[in-house]
Enzyme design. Structure first.
Site, PDB file in Angstrom:
ATOM      1  N   GLN A 100       0.844  -1.203   0.000  1.00  0.00           N
ATOM      2  CA  GLN A 100       0.000   0.000   0.000  1.00  0.00           C
ATOM      3  C   GLN A 100       0.881   1.256   0.000  1.00  0.00           C
ATOM      4  O   GLN A 100       1.584   1.509   0.983  1.00  0.00           O
ATOM      5  CB  GLN A 100      -0.865  -0.020   1.270  1.00  0.00           C
ATOM      6  CG  GLN A 100      -1.767   1.176   1.466  1.00  0.00           C
ATOM      7  CD  GLN A 100      -2.524   1.081   2.789  1.00  0.00           C
ATOM      8  OE1 GLN A 100      -2.064   0.436   3.734  1.00  0.00           O
ATOM      9  NE2 GLN A 100      -3.668   1.705   2.869  1.00  0.00           N
ATOM     10  N   GLY A 101       0.827   2.024  -1.071  1.00  0.00           N
ATOM     11  CA  GLY A 101       1.652   3.238  -1.166  1.00  0.00           C
ATOM     12  C   GLY A 101       0.834   4.491  -0.948  1.00  0.00           C
ATOM     13  O   GLY A 101       0.490   5.193  -1.900  1.00  0.00           O
ATOM     14  N   SER A 110       1.189   6.624   2.516  1.00  0.00           N
ATOM     15  CA  SER A 110       1.864   7.612   3.364  1.00  0.00           C
ATOM     16  C   SER A 110       3.136   8.151   2.706  1.00  0.00           C
ATOM     17  O   SER A 110       3.840   7.436   1.996  1.00  0.00           O
ATOM     18  CB  SER A 110       2.250   6.983   4.705  1.00  0.00           C
ATOM     19  OG  SER A 110       1.117   6.433   5.317  1.00  0.00           O
ATOM     20  N   SER A 126       4.707  -1.126   4.047  1.00  0.00           N
ATOM     21  CA  SER A 126       4.877  -2.470   4.624  1.00  0.00           C
ATOM     22  C   SER A 126       5.034  -3.495   3.515  1.00  0.00           C
ATOM     23  O   SER A 126       4.232  -3.531   2.574  1.00  0.00           O
ATOM     24  CB  SER A 126       3.655  -2.854   5.465  1.00  0.00           C
ATOM     25  OG  SER A 126       3.454  -1.926   6.497  1.00  0.00           O
ATOM     26  N   GLU A 138     -10.136  -0.681   6.124  1.00  0.00           N
ATOM     27  CA  GLU A 138      -8.869  -0.869   6.826  1.00  0.00           C
ATOM     28  C   GLU A 138      -9.045  -0.713   8.338  1.00  0.00           C
ATOM     29  O   GLU A 138      -8.453  -1.448   9.125  1.00  0.00           O
ATOM     30  CB  GLU A 138      -7.814   0.127   6.322  1.00  0.00           C
ATOM     31  CG  GLU A 138      -6.431  -0.135   6.904  1.00  0.00           C
ATOM     32  CD  GLU A 138      -5.344   0.763   6.344  1.00  0.00           C
ATOM     33  OE1 GLU A 138      -5.661   1.873   5.870  1.00  0.00           O
ATOM     34  OE2 GLU A 138      -4.166   0.364   6.403  1.00  0.00           O
ATOM     35  N   GLU A 181      -5.740   8.817  17.814  1.00  0.00           N
ATOM     36  CA  GLU A 181      -6.218  10.203  17.956  1.00  0.00           C
ATOM     37  C   GLU A 181      -7.134  10.567  16.785  1.00  0.00           C
ATOM     38  O   GLU A 181      -8.189  11.174  16.961  1.00  0.00           O
ATOM     39  CB  GLU A 181      -5.034  11.191  18.008  1.00  0.00           C
ATOM     40  CG  GLU A 181      -4.178  11.110  19.262  1.00  0.00           C
ATOM     41  CD  GLU A 181      -3.191   9.954  19.227  1.00  0.00           C
ATOM     42  OE1 GLU A 181      -3.031   9.303  18.169  1.00  0.00           O
ATOM     43  OE2 GLU A 181      -2.576   9.687  20.283  1.00  0.00           O
TER      44      GLU A 181
HETATM   45  C1  LIG Z   1       4.186  -0.297  11.388  1.00  0.00           C
HETATM   46  C2  LIG Z   1       3.579   0.649  10.402  1.00  0.00           C
HETATM   47  C3  LIG Z   1       3.153   0.165   9.174  1.00  0.00           C
HETATM   48  C4  LIG Z   1       2.651   1.048   8.225  1.00  0.00           C
HETATM   49  N1  LIG Z   1       2.324   0.566   6.981  1.00  0.00           N
HETATM   50  C5  LIG Z   1       1.926   1.424   6.008  1.00  0.00           C
HETATM   51  C6  LIG Z   1       1.716   0.981   4.677  1.00  0.00           C
HETATM   52  O1  LIG Z   1       1.858  -0.209   4.368  1.00  0.00           O
HETATM   53  N2  LIG Z   1       1.381   1.894   3.745  1.00  0.00           N
HETATM   54  C7  LIG Z   1       1.188   3.209   4.017  1.00  0.00           C
HETATM   55  O2  LIG Z   1       0.858   3.985   3.137  1.00  0.00           O
HETATM   56  N3  LIG Z   1       1.401   3.685   5.288  1.00  0.00           N
HETATM   57  C8  LIG Z   1       1.769   2.818   6.268  1.00  0.00           C
HETATM   58  N4  LIG Z   1       2.005   3.287   7.552  1.00  0.00           N
HETATM   59  C9  LIG Z   1       1.884   4.710   7.825  1.00  0.00           C
HETATM   60  C10 LIG Z   1       0.693   5.065   8.714  1.00  0.00           C
HETATM   61  O3  LIG Z   1      -0.500   5.033   7.967  1.00  0.00           O
HETATM   62  C11 LIG Z   1       0.964   6.466   9.292  1.00  0.00           C
HETATM   63  O4  LIG Z   1       2.070   6.322  10.178  1.00  0.00           O
HETATM   64  C12 LIG Z   1      -0.203   7.034  10.046  1.00  0.00           C
HETATM   65  O5  LIG Z   1      -1.258   7.348   9.166  1.00  0.00           O
HETATM   66  C13 LIG Z   1       0.188   8.309  10.833  1.00  0.00           C
HETATM   67  O6  LIG Z   1       0.828   9.217  10.003  1.00  0.00           O
HETATM   68  P1  LIG Z   1       2.249   9.865  10.408  1.00  0.00           P
HETATM   69  O7  LIG Z   1       3.149   8.761  10.810  1.00  0.00           O
HETATM   70  O8  LIG Z   1       2.667  10.751   9.293  1.00  0.00           O
HETATM   71  O9  LIG Z   1       1.960  10.718  11.715  1.00  0.00           O
HETATM   72  P2  LIG Z   1       1.295  12.168  11.773  1.00  0.00           P
HETATM   73  O10 LIG Z   1       0.086  12.218  10.887  1.00  0.00           O
HETATM   74  O11 LIG Z   1       2.352  13.195  11.518  1.00  0.00           O
HETATM   75  O12 LIG Z   1       0.826  12.253  13.267  1.00  0.00           O
HETATM   76  C14 LIG Z   1       1.715  12.563  14.346  1.00  0.00           C
HETATM   77  C15 LIG Z   1       0.900  12.654  15.619  1.00  0.00           C
HETATM   78  O13 LIG Z   1      -0.093  13.702  15.490  1.00  0.00           O
HETATM   79  C16 LIG Z   1      -1.383  13.174  15.755  1.00  0.00           C
HETATM   80  N5  LIG Z   1      -2.377  13.799  14.842  1.00  0.00           N
HETATM   81  C17 LIG Z   1      -2.234  14.013  13.517  1.00  0.00           C
HETATM   82  N6  LIG Z   1      -3.354  14.563  13.015  1.00  0.00           N
HETATM   83  C18 LIG Z   1      -4.222  14.667  14.044  1.00  0.00           C
HETATM   84  C19 LIG Z   1      -5.577  15.149  14.159  1.00  0.00           C
HETATM   85  N7  LIG Z   1      -6.231  15.625  13.112  1.00  0.00           N
HETATM   86  N8  LIG Z   1      -6.162  15.103  15.386  1.00  0.00           N
HETATM   87  C20 LIG Z   1      -5.487  14.632  16.469  1.00  0.00           C
HETATM   88  N9  LIG Z   1      -4.205  14.154  16.423  1.00  0.00           N
HETATM   89  C21 LIG Z   1      -3.598  14.174  15.224  1.00  0.00           C
HETATM   90  C22 LIG Z   1      -1.292  11.694  15.444  1.00  0.00           C
HETATM   91  O14 LIG Z   1      -2.266  10.943  16.155  1.00  0.00           O
HETATM   92  C23 LIG Z   1       0.122  11.367  15.917  1.00  0.00           C
HETATM   93  O15 LIG Z   1       0.138  11.120  17.295  1.00  0.00           O
HETATM   94  C24 LIG Z   1       2.512   2.423   8.525  1.00  0.00           C
HETATM   95  C25 LIG Z   1       2.907   2.890   9.779  1.00  0.00           C
HETATM   96  C26 LIG Z   1       3.457   2.024  10.702  1.00  0.00           C
HETATM   97  C27 LIG Z   1       3.912   2.590  12.019  1.00  0.00           C
END
Ligand SMILES: Cc1cc2nc3c(=O)[nH]c(=O)nc-3n(C[C@H](O)[C@H](O)[C@H](O)COP(=O)(O)OP(=O)(O)OC[C@H]3O[C@@H](n4cnc5c(N)ncnc54)[C@H](O)[C@@H]3O)c2cc1C
Length: 399
Positions: free
Chosen positions: A125-126, A128, A160, A243, A386
């Site tokens: 899944q591409g 993020s 992933s 999801e 969150e």
């Molecule tokens: C183990 C793992 C596997 C993953 N696999 C995939 C994958 O296969 N494909 C893919 O595309 N992505 C994948 N991801 C990415 C995942 O979808 C993102 O990490 C997730 O959506 C959070 O985005 P971010 O890491 O950019 O954090 P951010 O969005 O930057 O968030 C940082 C913090 O701010 C808080 N926050 C952000 N916005 C809000 C809001 N509106 N209200 C309240 N709090 C908020 C969040 O809760 C978090 O605590 C994976 C992540 C992990 C850790």
């Protein structure tokens, strides 16, 4: 929702057990003791399921699935978890498959669905990007039209299993001049296309699940755009709803329960099996009660989805929070049950997949401590807790 014991369901469960007794090869049983089964086991198991007509256990009959009721799907998941079958490809089965069934052209379906059934094409899944996780609509990977192709440039992160995947479903920006959600498209891309580079990210559990994926002038046929150019956000909302419920991951919770019961019966403290320690037994019972509650929520969400009820979405977010919090609690308890051995973070073995990272010697509870570390991320991936709480506040309480 009718929760009365169902004689038909008991017979169905017996049918699944009989199938597992006959068709699950001994060498595959119990091969799922980490986050995901090794590729070879996963592919082989999918082939066995498909041969039996169970290649898509979660899909409707009209799409070539089993057409099982939500209760039957749950019973299937539970029995597979108890028997320790390999996992299925969640990305193909739970995320992309329903999207293709709903939005794809006949040509796209003909090209991809048979491979999902047979397990011969694994997906990643591409979505993020650095800076675009929760705020996915801000993504910057660009696709520019050039004749009957798009030329894709940009970077994805946390992809992933990109290193094991054959294809990727990818969100790209095809129009920067319109409202940010309106300029997004959903592309299907062969990972062997020139210009794609996958770099590993080793996570806190010491394993290689995650990657950075780079796109440099990657040419993708326009025919691989699902739902039409600019419709990617609509497709994505549909996929993310599925999801949220899938990441609650009931089979994993059932597996944790099985591991906890096994440790409780075999490990001893003060000369007695752990299960005879009142504090241990009470905590185990509480977690099992929570598991029952999550299991009922899974059924409820599935029924709401089946009836296209608007509350399915908000219940899916609640389920994601409850399910992933329970994953963390149960995996922590497993480590505590191991006592001193739990202090050593034995990784799961990926040696058979040619990973370059050395795996320390096996011992008691291989994979348990490392999975506890990995599950810290369960309240992040698939949409953070969150963000789920924000969805609940908005949809349920109109805040
Ligand atoms: C183990 C793992 C596997 C993953 N696999 C995939 C994958 O296969 N494909 C893919 O595309 N992505 C994948 N991801 C990415 C995942 O979808 C993102 O990490 C997730 O959506 C959070 O985005 P971010 O890491 O950019 O954090 P951010 O969005 O930057 O968030 C940082 C913090 O701010 C808080 N926050 C952000 N916005 C809000 C809001 N509106 N209200 C309240 N709090 C908020 C969040 O809760 C978090 O605590 C994976 C992540 C992990 C850790």
């Amino acid at each position: 929702m009718d929760l009365q014991p169902d004689a038909g369901l008991t017979a169905f469960r017996e049918e699944v057990r009989a199938f597992l007794r006959t068709h699950l090869p001994a060498e595959l049983a119990g091969s799922q003791h980490g986050v995901r089964s090794p590729r070879a086991a996963l592919v082989r198991w999918q082939g066995i399921l498909n041969k039996h007509g169970w290649g898509a256990p979660y899909w409707e009959k009209e799409h070539g699935g089993t057409g099982w009721t939500p209760q039957q799907r749950l019973a299937f998941d539970e029995e597979c978890a108890v028997a320790g079958t390999p996992s299925q490809d969640v990305f193909g089965q739970r995320l992309l498959g329903p999207v293709l069934n709903h939005f794809a052209t006949p040509e796209q379906k003909a090209e991809h669905l048979p491979h999902i059934f047979a397990g011969t094409r694994l997906w990643c899944q591409g979505f993020s990007e650095p800076g675009s996780g929760s705020d996915l609509a801000s993504l910057r990977t660009q696709a520019v039209r050039d004749g009957d192709h798009y030329v894709v440039n940009g970077q994805k992160i946390w992809t992933s299993y990109a290193h094991q995947a054959d294809w990727i479903f990818l969100l790209v920006r095809t129009d920067a001049s319109v409202k940010k959600q309106a300029g997004i498209s959903f592309l299907l891309v062969d990972m062997k296309t020139p210009g794609i580079t996958v770099r590993p990210i080793v996570s806190i559990d010491g394993c290689h699940h995650l990657n950075e994926t780079f796109f440099d002038d990657v040419r993708v046929p326009v025919a691989n755009c699902v739902g039409g150019e600019g419709a990617g956000w609509n497709v994505t909302k549909f996929l993310l709803n599925n999801e949220h419920a899938a990441t609650a991951d009931l089979p994993t919770l059932v597996r944790f329960q099985r591991q906890l019961r096994a440790l409780a019966a075999t490990l001893r403290a003060n000369g007695e099996p752990l299960v005879r320690q009142p504090a241990f037994a009470l905590r185990l019972a509480r977690l099992e009660a929570e598991l029952q509650a999550v299991s009922m929520m899974v059924q409820r969400v599935a029924v709401l989805e089946q009836d296209h009820r608007p509350t399915a979405h908000v219940m899916g977010s609640m389920l994601k929070i409850r399910g992933t919090e329970l994953q963390q609690k149960m995996s922590e308890f497993l480590v505590e049950a191991l006592g001193d051995y739990g202090a050593i973070a034995y990784p799961e073995s990926h040696a058979d997949e040619g990973d370059a990272w050395p795996v320390p010697g096996a011992g008691m509870g291989p994979g348990i401590a490392s999975e506890m570390f990995f599950r810290r991320a369960s309240t992040i991936y698939g949409g953070t807790s969150e963000v789920q709480r924000g969805i609940i506040a908005k949809l349920m309480f109109e805040l």
